[in-house]
Design a protein around this motif. Structure first.
Motif, PDB file in Angstrom:
ATOM      1  N   SER A 114       0.843  -1.198   0.000  1.00 15.19           N
ATOM      2  CA  SER A 114       0.000   0.000   0.000  1.00 15.19           C
ATOM      3  C   SER A 114       0.880   1.251   0.000  1.00 15.19           C
ATOM      4  CB  SER A 114      -0.942   0.008   1.208  1.00 15.19           C
ATOM      5  OG  SER A 114      -0.176  -0.051   2.359  1.00 15.19           O
ATOM      6  N   GLY A 115       2.144   1.113   0.410  1.00  6.17           N
ATOM      7  CA  GLY A 115       3.082   2.242   0.355  1.00  6.17           C
ATOM      8  C   GLY A 115       4.337   1.756  -0.351  1.00  6.17           C
ATOM      9  N   ALA A 116       5.456   1.883   0.375  1.00  6.87           N
ATOM     10  CA  ALA A 116       6.724   1.477  -0.252  1.00  6.87           C
ATOM     11  C   ALA A 116       6.759  -0.033  -0.457  1.00  6.87           C
ATOM     12  CB  ALA A 116       7.876   1.917   0.636  1.00  6.87           C
ATOM     13  N   LEU A 117       7.360  -0.440  -1.544  1.00  8.61           N
ATOM     14  CA  LEU A 117       7.558  -1.869  -1.814  1.00  8.61           C
ATOM     15  C   LEU A 117       8.689  -2.384  -0.929  1.00  8.61           C
ATOM     16  CD1 LEU A 117       6.956  -4.347  -3.741  1.00  8.61           C
ATOM     17  CD2 LEU A 117       8.922  -3.532  -5.080  1.00  8.61           C
ATOM     18  N   THR A 118       8.476  -3.548  -0.273  1.00  8.13           N
ATOM     19  CA  THR A 118       9.553  -4.186   0.496  1.00  8.13           C
ATOM     20  C   THR A 118       9.679  -5.631   0.012  1.00  8.13           C
ATOM     21  OG1 THR A 118       8.168  -5.108   2.244  1.00  8.13           O
ATOM     22  CG2 THR A 118       8.883  -2.813   2.533  1.00  8.13           C
ATOM     23  N   SER A 119      10.730  -6.290   0.507  1.00  8.68           N
ATOM     24  CA  SER A 119      10.949  -7.684   0.087  1.00  8.68           C
ATOM     25  C   SER A 119       9.815  -8.592   0.558  1.00  8.68           C
ATOM     26  CB  SER A 119      12.299  -8.176   0.580  1.00  8.68           C
ATOM     27  OG  SER A 119      12.370  -7.971   1.954  1.00  8.68           O
ATOM     28  N   GLU A 120       9.050  -8.157   1.575  1.00 14.47           N
ATOM     29  CA  GLU A 120       7.927  -8.970   2.091  1.00 14.47           C
ATOM     30  C   GLU A 120       6.820  -9.166   1.043  1.00 14.47           C
ATOM     31  OE1 GLU A 120       7.596  -8.904   6.199  1.00 14.47           O
ATOM     32  OE2 GLU A 120       9.604  -9.230   5.335  1.00 14.47           O
ATOM     33  N   HIS A 121       6.743  -8.217   0.123  1.00 13.50           N
ATOM     34  CA  HIS A 121       5.661  -8.307  -0.869  1.00 13.50           C
ATOM     35  C   HIS A 121       5.957  -9.289  -2.002  1.00 13.50           C
ATOM     36  CE1 HIS A 121       5.165  -4.113   0.802  1.00 13.50           C
ATOM     37  NE2 HIS A 121       4.010  -4.676   1.057  1.00 13.50           N
ATOM     38  N   LEU A 122       7.219  -9.733  -2.059  1.00 12.74           N
ATOM     39  CA  LEU A 122       7.635 -10.597  -3.176  1.00 12.74           C
ATOM     40  C   LEU A 122       8.266 -11.869  -2.640  1.00 12.74           C
ATOM     41  CD1 LEU A 122       9.371  -7.791  -5.282  1.00 12.74           C
ATOM     42  CD2 LEU A 122       7.133  -8.789  -5.733  1.00 12.74           C
ATOM     43  N   GLU A 123       8.171 -12.962  -3.397  1.00 11.55           N
ATOM     44  CA  GLU A 123       8.909 -14.172  -3.013  1.00 11.55           C
ATOM     45  C   GLU A 123       9.582 -14.758  -4.241  1.00 11.55           C
ATOM     46  OE1 GLU A 123       6.413 -17.321  -1.520  1.00 11.55           O
ATOM     47  OE2 GLU A 123       5.516 -17.680  -3.489  1.00 11.55           O
ATOM     48  N   VAL A 124      10.740 -15.389  -3.983  1.00  7.87           N
ATOM     49  CA  VAL A 124      11.424 -16.089  -5.055  1.00  7.87           C
ATOM     50  C   VAL A 124      11.120 -17.569  -4.865  1.00  7.87           C
ATOM     51  CG1 VAL A 124      13.642 -16.566  -6.135  1.00  7.87           C
ATOM     52  CG2 VAL A 124      13.246 -14.356  -5.044  1.00  7.87           C
ATOM     53  N   ALA A 125      10.502 -18.205  -5.863  1.00  4.92           N
ATOM     54  CA  ALA A 125      10.078 -19.604  -5.717  1.00  4.92           C
ATOM     55  C   ALA A 125      10.758 -20.470  -6.762  1.00  4.92           C
ATOM     56  CB  ALA A 125       8.569 -19.688  -5.878  1.00  4.92           C
ATOM     57  N   GLU A 126      11.018 -21.714  -6.375  1.00  2.00           N
ATOM     58  CA  GLU A 126      11.561 -22.707  -7.311  1.00  2.00           C
ATOM     59  C   GLU A 126      10.363 -23.495  -7.827  1.00  2.00           C
ATOM     60  OE1 GLU A 126      15.157 -23.122  -7.031  1.00  2.00           O
ATOM     61  OE2 GLU A 126      15.245 -24.605  -8.646  1.00  2.00           O
ATOM     62  N   THR A 127      10.185 -23.576  -9.133  1.00  2.00           N
ATOM     63  CA  THR A 127       8.981 -24.245  -9.657  1.00  2.00           C
ATOM     64  C   THR A 127       9.363 -25.241 -10.752  1.00  2.00           C
ATOM     65  OG1 THR A 127       8.666 -22.602 -11.402  1.00  2.00           O
ATOM     66  CG2 THR A 127       7.547 -22.177  -9.315  1.00  2.00           C
ATOM     67  N   PRO A 128       8.491 -26.246 -10.974  1.00  2.00           N
ATOM     68  CA  PRO A 128       8.754 -27.170 -12.086  1.00  2.00           C
ATOM     69  C   PRO A 128       8.649 -26.423 -13.408  1.00  2.00           C
ATOM     70  CG  PRO A 128       6.933 -27.961 -10.701  1.00  2.00           C
ATOM     71  CD  PRO A 128       7.254 -26.562 -10.246  1.00  2.00           C
ATOM     72  N   LEU A 129       9.421 -26.833 -14.384  1.00  2.00           N
ATOM     73  CA  LEU A 129       9.414 -26.173 -15.693  1.00  2.00           C
ATOM     74  C   LEU A 129       8.804 -27.132 -16.709  1.00  2.00           C
ATOM     75  CD1 LEU A 129      10.448 -23.729 -17.368  1.00  2.00           C
ATOM     76  CD2 LEU A 129      12.590 -24.973 -17.629  1.00  2.00           C
TER      77      LEU A 129
ATOM     78  N   PRO B  61      13.986  -8.710  -6.700  1.00  2.00           N
ATOM     79  CA  PRO B  61      13.223  -7.858  -5.772  1.00  2.00           C
ATOM     80  C   PRO B  61      14.057  -6.683  -5.246  1.00  2.00           C
ATOM     81  CG  PRO B  61      12.811 -10.167  -5.298  1.00  2.00           C
ATOM     82  CD  PRO B  61      13.934 -10.124  -6.295  1.00  2.00           C
ATOM     83  N   GLU B  62      15.301  -6.979  -4.846  1.00  2.00           N
ATOM     84  CA  GLU B  62      16.163  -5.910  -4.306  1.00  2.00           C
ATOM     85  C   GLU B  62      16.452  -4.862  -5.391  1.00  2.00           C
ATOM     86  OE1 GLU B  62      19.837  -7.459  -2.648  1.00  2.00           O
ATOM     87  OE2 GLU B  62      20.770  -5.495  -2.976  1.00  2.00           O
ATOM     88  N   ALA B  63      16.631  -5.327  -6.621  1.00  2.00           N
ATOM     89  CA  ALA B  63      16.923  -4.384  -7.719  1.00  2.00           C
ATOM     90  C   ALA B  63      15.750  -3.431  -7.924  1.00  2.00           C
ATOM     91  CB  ALA B  63      17.224  -5.144  -9.006  1.00  2.00           C
ATOM     92  N   LEU B  64      14.528  -3.954  -7.875  1.00  2.00           N
ATOM     93  CA  LEU B  64      13.377  -3.068  -8.074  1.00  2.00           C
ATOM     94  C   LEU B  64      13.239  -2.091  -6.898  1.00  2.00           C
ATOM     95  CD1 LEU B  64      10.984  -2.073  -9.692  1.00  2.00           C
ATOM     96  CD2 LEU B  64       9.580  -3.882  -8.653  1.00  2.00           C
ATOM     97  N   ILE B  65      13.474  -2.589  -5.689  1.00  2.00           N
ATOM     98  CA  ILE B  65      13.372  -1.699  -4.523  1.00  2.00           C
ATOM     99  C   ILE B  65      14.421  -0.581  -4.626  1.00  2.00           C
ATOM    100  CG2 ILE B  65      13.702  -1.611  -1.995  1.00  2.00           C
ATOM    101  CD1 ILE B  65      12.420  -4.511  -2.008  1.00  2.00           C
ATOM    102  N   ASN B  66      15.630  -0.942  -4.988  1.00  2.00           N
ATOM    103  CA  ASN B  66      16.679   0.077  -5.154  1.00  2.00           C
ATOM    104  C   ASN B  66      16.319   1.094  -6.234  1.00  2.00           C
ATOM    105  OD1 ASN B  66      18.347  -0.933  -3.209  1.00  2.00           O
ATOM    106  ND2 ASN B  66      19.602  -2.137  -4.613  1.00  2.00           N
TER     107      ASN B  66
END
Ligand SMILES: NC(=O)c1ccc[n+]([C@@H]2O[C@H](COP(=O)([O-])OP(=O)(O)OC[C@H]3O[C@@H](n4cnc5c(N)ncnc54)[C@H](OP(=O)(O)O)[C@@H]3O)[C@@H](O)[C@H]2O)c1
Length: 346
Positions: A20-35, A320-325
């Protein structure tokens, strides 16, 4: 690669909650998924470079305010990316071909061959050059503002991906003077020293109207707006009769969380000067991309143009960190993420 030697998993970045305000790493997750293995008429692409941009933050809102739908919760984000075909079941694309597409934020992608635009590796010094914000800058500067010889041009948000290219387009098309605004002395210096802007003010240094008037005492004939708010209002005051405005973005309302997207228009000034105000949206059609890439390659070859870009390394996990920066304004130019980790993993 044979089907059994293809990767069977991949990493992707998903939106898990809407900020709702600043984007933080909590809003995003990095997941390993089947391809999924590619099927008939499909290709498998190893993503190699992805473009980062503030607009991704808007797309995380339920109501994006952009002519694009919001990112769905729980699913991988999407975005402009280039990569290499590593398996193909379609005659239009071969293994090793470079392709551009919109399925970024993940290390690999499978899909129908028609969803991927083939690119000529020899056209640019590196694949990341295909991710420039040039199609938008070109549409605004040339299609909308029709910049040309003798123009005095003001580009707000000149250190952004779009702005850093828009200013150079104006210079290369013969503008008499190209003025920009940026958020720090270092960014302003870079725009002048490396990209050839004539003068750039730091918008922290005072009211935009005073800063712009000082640099453009005789007025501006073209305004390329990425910021909106106070800088838009200043441009209306400083505009010369007949000035053309290409309205591209409203960063001060998008990233700043203010009402910069709703500046006040001095209607009497606009009418008496007969300003042309042209808001526009660039959807990166194949023609727009091709036209820009040809022009860009020509200017690069003539040493008249720089690809203003910041490279972020570290693979998908770094996204995620790149977008936040980026949203914290730590970068300048077109921000490209290299989707390979230092150890070669993805
Ligand atoms: N119309 C279209 O078709 C179209 C297509 C693409 C993009 N756009 C729009 O064009 C604009 C630029 O996009 P982009 O992707 O090039 O941007 P970007 O690269 O993401 O721009 C990042 C830079 O914007 C500046 N910025 C951030 N917050 C700001 C604020 N509150 N006020 C002023 N400047 C701020 C910062 O530079 P400083 O530190 O120098 O201030 C920051 O480094 C955006 O508004 C975007 O939505 C429009």
């Amino acid at each position: 690669m044979t089907l059994d030697s293809l990767p069977t998993t991949q990493r992707e970045v998903r939106l898990v909650s809407r900020p709702s305000g600043a984007l933080t790493s909590e809003h995003l997750e990095v997941a390993e998924t089947p391809l999924a293995a590619p099927g008939a008429g499909e290709v498998l692409v190893r993503n190699e470079w992805m473009l980062m941009a503030s607009a991704y933050r808007e797309l995380m809102n339920e109501d994006t305010g952009l002519p694009l739908p919001p990112f769905p919760l729980g699913e991988a984000l999407t975005g402009r990316t280039v990569g290499t075909v590593i398996h193909s079941d379609d005659s239009s694309l071969a293994v090793g071909d470079l392709v551009e597409h919109f399925q970024g934020w993940r290390s690999y992608v499978t899909g129908p061959a028609q969803a991927f635009g083939k690119r000529d590796r020899a056209q640019f010094p590196g694949p990341e050059y295909f991710l420039s914000n040039g199609p938008t800058a070109w549409l605004g500067m040339v299609g909308m503002a029709q910049v040309g010889e003798g123009d005095v041009v003001f580009v707000s948000g000149a250190s952004s991906g779009v702005g850093s290219i828009a200013g150079q387009i104006a210079r290369c098309r013969g503008a008499k003077r190209v003025i920009g605004s940026a958020g720090s002395k270092e960014k302003a210096q870079y725009l002048v020293d490396t990209l050839g802007f004539d003068a750039v003010f730091d918008h922290h240094d005072g009211p935009a109207l005073d800063l712009l008037r000082e640099l453009a005492p005789d007025g501006i004939s073209v305004f390329f707006d990425n910021v909106g708010g106070e800088q838009f209002e200043a441009a209306v005051q400083v505009a010369s009769p007949g000035a053309r405005f290409a309205l591209c973005g409203a960063l001060s309302g998008q990233v700043g969380g203010t009402d910069g997207g709703r500046p006040r228009l001095d209607l009497l000034a606009a009418i008496s000067k007969q300003l042309t105000l042209r808001p526009f949206a660039c959807f990166h059609t194949p023609d727009q991309i091709e036209d820009w890439n040809e022009q860009f390659a020509r200017w690069l070859g003539e040493d008249r143009f720089v690809f203003p870009h910041t490279v972020v390394e570290g693979g998908v996990a770094k996204a995620p960190e790149a977008l936040i920066n980026l949203l914290e304004r730590k970068y300048s130019g077109n921000v490209v993420l290299k989707l390979t980790d230092e150890d070669g993993s993805r």
